[in-house]
Design a protein around this motif. Sequence first.
Motif, PDB file in Angstrom:
ATOM      1  N   VAL A 136       0.819  -1.229   0.076  1.00 23.13           N
ATOM      2  CA  VAL A 136       0.191  -0.050   0.102  1.00 23.13           C
ATOM      3  C   VAL A 136       0.967   1.470  -0.125  1.00 23.13           C
ATOM      4  N   LEU A 137       1.751   1.227   0.907  1.00 23.03           N
ATOM      5  CA  LEU A 137       2.640   2.253   1.031  1.00 23.03           C
ATOM      6  C   LEU A 137       3.460   2.724  -0.528  1.00 23.03           C
ATOM      7  N   LEU A 138       4.088   1.543  -0.960  1.00 22.36           N
ATOM      8  CA  LEU A 138       4.473   1.486  -2.165  1.00 22.36           C
ATOM      9  C   LEU A 138       3.915   2.191  -3.513  1.00 22.36           C
ATOM     10  N   GLN A 139       2.560   1.771  -3.350  1.00 21.15           N
ATOM     11  CA  GLN A 139       1.587   2.143  -4.608  1.00 21.15           C
ATOM     12  C   GLN A 139       1.426   3.651  -4.200  1.00 21.15           C
ATOM     13  N   ALA A 140       1.207   4.245  -3.135  1.00 22.68           N
ATOM     14  CA  ALA A 140       0.866   5.506  -2.633  1.00 22.68           C
ATOM     15  C   ALA A 140       2.076   6.393  -3.320  1.00 22.68           C
ATOM     16  N   GLN A 141       3.192   5.917  -2.800  1.00 20.52           N
ATOM     17  CA  GLN A 141       4.502   6.796  -3.204  1.00 20.52           C
ATOM     18  C   GLN A 141       4.733   6.705  -4.681  1.00 20.52           C
ATOM     19  N   LYS A 142       4.358   5.798  -5.388  1.00 22.65           N
ATOM     20  CA  LYS A 142       4.736   5.838  -6.844  1.00 22.65           C
ATOM     21  C   LYS A 142       3.521   6.766  -7.282  1.00 22.65           C
ATOM     22  N   GLN A 143       2.448   6.782  -6.789  1.00 23.05           N
ATOM     23  CA  GLN A 143       1.414   8.017  -7.541  1.00 23.05           C
ATOM     24  C   GLN A 143       1.977   9.201  -6.962  1.00 23.05           C
ATOM     25  N   GLN A 144       2.512   9.399  -6.038  1.00 24.89           N
ATOM     26  CA  GLN A 144       2.908  10.934  -5.609  1.00 24.89           C
ATOM     27  C   GLN A 144       3.947  11.188  -6.083  1.00 24.89           C
ATOM     28  N   THR A 145       5.012  10.466  -6.465  1.00 25.58           N
ATOM     29  CA  THR A 145       6.071  10.886  -7.265  1.00 25.58           C
ATOM     30  C   THR A 145       5.888  11.375  -8.586  1.00 25.58           C
ATOM     31  N   ALA A 146       4.878  10.655  -9.291  1.00 32.09           N
ATOM     32  CA  ALA A 146       4.553  10.911 -10.782  1.00 32.09           C
ATOM     33  C   ALA A 146       4.119  12.420 -10.736  1.00 32.09           C
ATOM     34  N   MET A 147       3.594  12.776  -9.817  1.00 33.42           N
ATOM     35  CA  MET A 147       2.843  14.153  -9.622  1.00 33.42           C
ATOM     36  C   MET A 147       3.566  15.424  -9.067  1.00 33.42           C
ATOM     37  N   ALA A 148       4.943  14.821  -8.488  1.00 32.93           N
ATOM     38  CA  ALA A 148       5.526  15.689  -7.718  1.00 32.93           C
ATOM     39  C   ALA A 148       6.669  16.471  -8.568  1.00 32.93           C
ATOM     40  N   PRO A 149       7.082  17.797  -8.346  1.00 31.68           N
ATOM     41  CA  PRO A 149       8.119  18.508  -9.033  1.00 31.68           C
ATOM     42  C   PRO A 149       9.471  17.921  -9.059  1.00 31.68           C
ATOM     43  N   PRO A 150      10.281  17.939  -9.955  1.00 30.38           N
ATOM     44  CA  PRO A 150      11.475  17.276  -9.997  1.00 30.38           C
ATOM     45  C   PRO A 150      12.196  17.435  -8.668  1.00 30.38           C
ATOM     46  N   ALA A 151      12.423  18.467  -7.847  1.00 27.71           N
ATOM     47  CA  ALA A 151      13.269  18.469  -6.834  1.00 27.71           C
ATOM     48  C   ALA A 151      12.604  17.540  -5.472  1.00 27.71           C
ATOM     49  N   VAL A 152      11.368  17.491  -5.626  1.00 26.79           N
ATOM     50  CA  VAL A 152      10.725  16.356  -4.756  1.00 26.79           C
ATOM     51  C   VAL A 152      10.768  14.977  -5.087  1.00 26.79           C
ATOM     52  N   ARG A 153      10.589  14.930  -6.535  1.00 26.85           N
ATOM     53  CA  ARG A 153      10.650  13.674  -7.095  1.00 26.85           C
ATOM     54  C   ARG A 153      11.822  12.860  -7.017  1.00 26.85           C
TER      55      ARG A 153
END
Length: 307
Positions: A136-153
């Motif tokens: 569950v954590l991994l799926q959430a992090q992948k979704q958040q990474t796709a929408m994050a700006p480059p510095a956060v990504r």
Amino acid sequence: MRAAGIDVGKTNLDLAVEGQPGVTRFANNRAGINKLLKRLEAVGVERLVVEATGGYEEPLLEACCDAGLWIARVNPRQARDFARATGELAKTDAIDARLLALMARMFGDRLRRHVAPPLWQRELRDWLRRRGQVVVLLQAQKQQTAMAPPAVRTLAARTVAALGRELAAIERTMKALFQAHAFPALRSSKGLGPVFQATVLALLPELGHLDRRQIAKLTGVAPINRDSGQGQGKRRIRGGRAPVRVALYMATLSAVRWDPLMKAHYQQLRARGKLGKVALVACMRKLLGIVNAKRRDELRSEGLVTV
């Protein structure tokens, strides 16, 4: 026969003993459970009921089983329905404990005694639970990474990588455990992958010891009647062990594509006009029945008493 009920919380255990006033509170930790066991022995409790509380009841259940006490775990909905049937609408820890003691007294013969799993099964259960959390954590992090700006990504990608490594380590440990204890019935059909095998081994020890209707109801894939008089309501599945049902669902999705028997059964149901989800649930029931029957035959060949 003296009965007792225990209301389980994250930090406390509330004990109500039939025939004794008041409720005694113990800490929900090893020391508190040891004190509670001494109290049960002192008052001569022979039958004990607790309700499922998200896993917080498991140390208590295992300690009582190890001490040779008769204890049953009931569904929270079942306990609340019983409370309403007695006319008790209020809900507190003390009230719940007293009502569980009353349930133990009145329906003890209808409740199934809890049997503590062996140590390897407890370990597999804990790893399986942790795997679900990491997925569950991994799926959430992948979704958040796709929408994050480059510095956060960049930072998020490190978290994803760390969770991926943890998931791989968990699955290696699980694989070693279930390969050491798996039986042929778990590998008898296509679609029965490692997650399904580990889930059944950890969470469905009754496999092979119940008939096909009982195992389907225990898993939550049996249609429940809703008939009254001349009226016939629509049957629906409900209850059961959700993690096992989820694993069975994923296994059935694969089986109806690659297993000839399950594929033919699914197509036959669809040809008769069954909705896709209805046909899939029927295939879940059939696949579980096949695995259950094969496990029953294995147990019989080993000389164990089964249905």
